[in-house]
Design an enzyme around this catalytic site. Structure first.
Site, short mmCIF file in Angstrom:
data_model
loop_
_atom_site.label_atom_id
_atom_site.label_comp_id
_atom_site.label_asym_id
_atom_site.label_seq_id
_atom_site.Cartn_x
_atom_site.Cartn_y
_atom_site.Cartn_z
N ASP A 1 0.85 -1.20 0.00
CA ASP A 1 0.00 0.00 0.00
C ASP A 1 0.88 1.25 0.00
OD1 ASP A 1 -1.93 1.92 0.28
OD2 ASP A 1 -2.50 1.37 2.33
N LYS B 1 1.56 7.99 0.41
CA LYS B 1 1.92 8.03 1.83
C LYS B 1 3.25 8.73 2.03
CE LYS B 1 -0.32 3.73 3.35
NZ LYS B 1 -1.20 4.35 4.35
N ASP C 1 -5.77 6.44 -0.67
CA ASP C 1 -5.14 5.66 0.40
C ASP C 1 -6.17 4.93 1.27
OD1 ASP C 1 -3.09 4.60 1.87
OD2 ASP C 1 -2.61 6.45 2.96
N ARG D 1 -11.12 -0.55 2.13
CA ARG D 1 -12.59 -0.64 2.10
C ARG D 1 -13.09 -0.81 0.67
NH1 ARG D 1 -12.88 5.19 4.96
NH2 ARG D 1 -10.88 4.41 5.71
N1 BES Z 1 -3.26 0.20 5.28
C1 BES Z 1 -3.64 1.47 5.75
C2 BES Z 1 -3.95 1.48 7.25
C3 BES Z 1 -2.77 1.31 8.17
C4 BES Z 1 -2.08 2.42 8.64
C5 BES Z 1 -2.40 0.07 8.60
C6 BES Z 1 -1.03 2.25 9.50
C7 BES Z 1 -1.32 -0.10 9.47
C8 BES Z 1 -0.65 1.01 9.92
C9 BES Z 1 -4.90 1.95 5.03
O1 BES Z 1 -5.03 1.54 3.73
C10 BES Z 1 -4.86 3.43 5.03
O2 BES Z 1 -4.00 3.97 4.41
N2 BES Z 1 -5.81 4.06 5.71
C11 BES Z 1 -5.85 5.47 5.78
C12 BES Z 1 -7.29 5.91 5.70
C13 BES Z 1 -7.45 7.39 5.56
C14 BES Z 1 -6.94 7.85 4.21
C15 BES Z 1 -8.91 7.73 5.72
C16 BES Z 1 -5.25 5.90 7.11
O3 BES Z 1 -5.46 5.21 8.12
O4 BES Z 1 -4.53 6.88 7.13
ZN ZN Z 2 -4.07 -0.21 3.22
MN MN Z 3 -4.07 2.87 2.39
#
Ligand code: BES
Ligand code: ZN
Ligand code: MN
Length: 494
Positions: free
Chosen positions: A272, A279, A349, A353
């Protein structure tokens, strides 16, 4: 590792190493006393000299001056007698195994559960021991060049119990061993780097599962098949990647074919980057763990197949990379999910979902009696709960309670968080049925509420394992969670 239960006493049973517990203030447990008498008071001498106090985390081998049936005696600290329970027990087994792994002992017998442990019956005491021994001996897939580290000699591990507890302990060993094997698979898959563990690699791993177990059947859907299913939401995530996506269906038939299965849906993002909503570079390598939900589906099914559990389970794994390229989905793009609902992708990101909603819709064709999705879904969940409890979300009180109870019993805990209309409303969009993100607040909950919109008529729960799936820093690596919780629920929950 070969595990077995034995009811013969510490005073008589021969072994390369007998492990006995000592409580704080150098207080011997029953088996320690028995072994002390048989070994010519070797334990009393150590305790009298003040060399061992019995604090949790403490371990001391006695190698010389021993009589009796054990070549070595390993004292492990159990901490205060008052308040002794599963946590101290787990710690003691971990410490003992850590010492054994470095020793020359080829076998050992653990005499801790010879007395009942508050909060653990004989089944759980033995199960936890087998699981913890297996988990402690686990080694990361070795991609280092050069000399291989020496393998532990330990090959046989006995658990000493009262004869009334033998049957329970044997069942516990069977299930604990299975959970250990399942967790090792989960950890292997999750620990592999994303240039090895691609969606096609996971497809191969699924096929291997089916080869190894007669009761497992696997189907692999490629991009064309995914397109035919009209999974526009899933496909929007894979667009920016050169690595082709897969949809994996892993069926375990442990009971009659007509029995409705439980569906386990696992997030399988093999890497990811965030996509166009890229990120920050800090710790981005850890996003190779973003397929741990998928890996826990593999591991849970492996555990069930190993123990021969009498349940039907269907694992559904949407797997792809989330990458930015010239064709990648852009913020503001609107996509159509398999369920027909349109989604405005405000943040690429928030991709988990987007793949899960289509996989949940696909799960409907198995007429499941429950659907549980497992995902490293939000950083917000890490902020809320840290690394000890995973987030548990469900509108179904009974299902939530059953999963939480399974987490307690297995020491792989989950804390319930709300799903409610007030939060769902934050996902509104001017252009589509809803957006894939809300604001900064309650990020773990709004993510769960996004999935909730696709679960009408299903008995559904969501586990956000972003904080519990792996450790960071010098301990970096997959934990194998929540395999113990899931397997416990599938074996003993409703
Ligand atoms: N895979 C990440 C979530 C994650 C973050 C897992 C840190 C483990 C450690 C997920 O896909 C993500 O990026 N979520 C975003 C959502 C946001 C953009 C609403 C997040 O948590 O920042
Ligand atoms: Zn993710
Ligand atoms: Mn993500």
């Amino acid at each position: 590792m070969q595990f077995y239960a034995t009811a013969s006493s510490a005073a008589r049973q021969r072994s390369a190493c007998a492990i006995v517990g000592i409580h704080e203030n150098a207080e011997m447990t029953g088996p320690a006393r028995e072994l002390d008498r048989a070994s010519g008071r070797a334990i009393s001498r150590v305790l009298r000299r003040g060399d061992f106090s019995g604090k949790t985390g403490e371990a001391l081998p006695i190698m010389g001056g021993l009589r009796g049936p054990a070549e070595r005696v390993l004292l492990v600290g159990l901490g205060a007698k008052k308040g002794y329970g599963p946590r101290a027990y787990r710690r003691a087994v971990t410490v003992a195994t850590g010492w054994l792994a470095k020793s020359g002992a080829a076998n050992a017998i653990l005499y801790l559960p010879a007395q009942p442990i508050p909060g653990l019956d004989a089944y759980y005491a033995a199960r936890l021991a087998a699981e913890v021994v297996a988990a402690t001996l686990y080694r990361i897939p070795d991609l280092k060049s050069g000399r291989k580290p020496p393998q532990p000699k330990l090959a046989k591990f006995g658990i000493g119990v009262r004869s009334v507890d033998l049957a329970g302990a044997r069942r516990g060993i069977r299930d604990g061993r299975g959970i250990g094997i399942g967790m090792a698979l989960t950890r292997d898959l999750a620990n592999l780097p994303a240039n090895v563990c691609t969606p096609s690699y996971l497809a191969g791993a699924a096929r291997r599962l089916a080869k190894e177990h007669r009761k497992i059947r696997v189907r692999v859907l490629d991009e064309r098949a995914i397109r035919r299913l009209r999974m526009g939401s899933f496909l929007s995530v894979t667009r920016g990647s050169d690595e082709p996506p897969r949809l994996l269906v892993i069926e375990y038939f442990g009971t009659k074919r007509s029995a409705a299965p439980v569906a386990l849906v696992g997030k399988g993002i093999t890497f990811d980057t965030g996509g166009i909503s890229l990120k920050q570079p800090t710790a981005m390598d850890e996003m190779k763990f973003d397929m741990t939900g998928a890996a826990s589906v593999f591991g849970s099914i492996k555990a069930l197949a190993t123990t021969g559990a009498a349940v039907n389970v269907v694992g559904i794994v949407p797997t792809c990379e989330n990458m930015p390229n010239g064709r990648a989905t852009k913020p503001g793009d609107i996509v159509k999910s398999m369920a027909g609902k349109t989604i405005e992708v405000l943040n690429t990101d928030a991709e988990g979902r987007l793949i899960l909603c289509d996989a949940i819709t696909y799960a409907r064709r198995f007429k499941p009696r429950a659907v549980v999705d497992i995902a490293t879904l939000t950083g917000a969940c890490v902020i809320a709960l840290g690394g000890h409890y995973c987030g548990l979300f469900s509108p179904d009180d009974k299902l939530a309670a059953a999963l939480a109870a399974a987490g307690e019993r297995s020491g792989d805990r989950a804390w319930r968080m709300p799903v409610a209309e007030e939060y769902s409303e934050l996902l509104k969009s001017n252009f589509a049925d809803f957006a894939n993100v809300a604001g900064r607040e309650a990020g773990a909950i709004t993510a769960a509420c996004f999935l909730w919109k696709f679960t009408e008529g299903l008995r559904w729960a969501h586990l956000d394992i972003a904080g519990t799936a792996y450790l960071t820093g010098s301990q970096k690596g997959s934990t194998g969670r929540p395999v113990p919780l899931l397997v416990d629920w599938l074996l003993h929950g409703d």
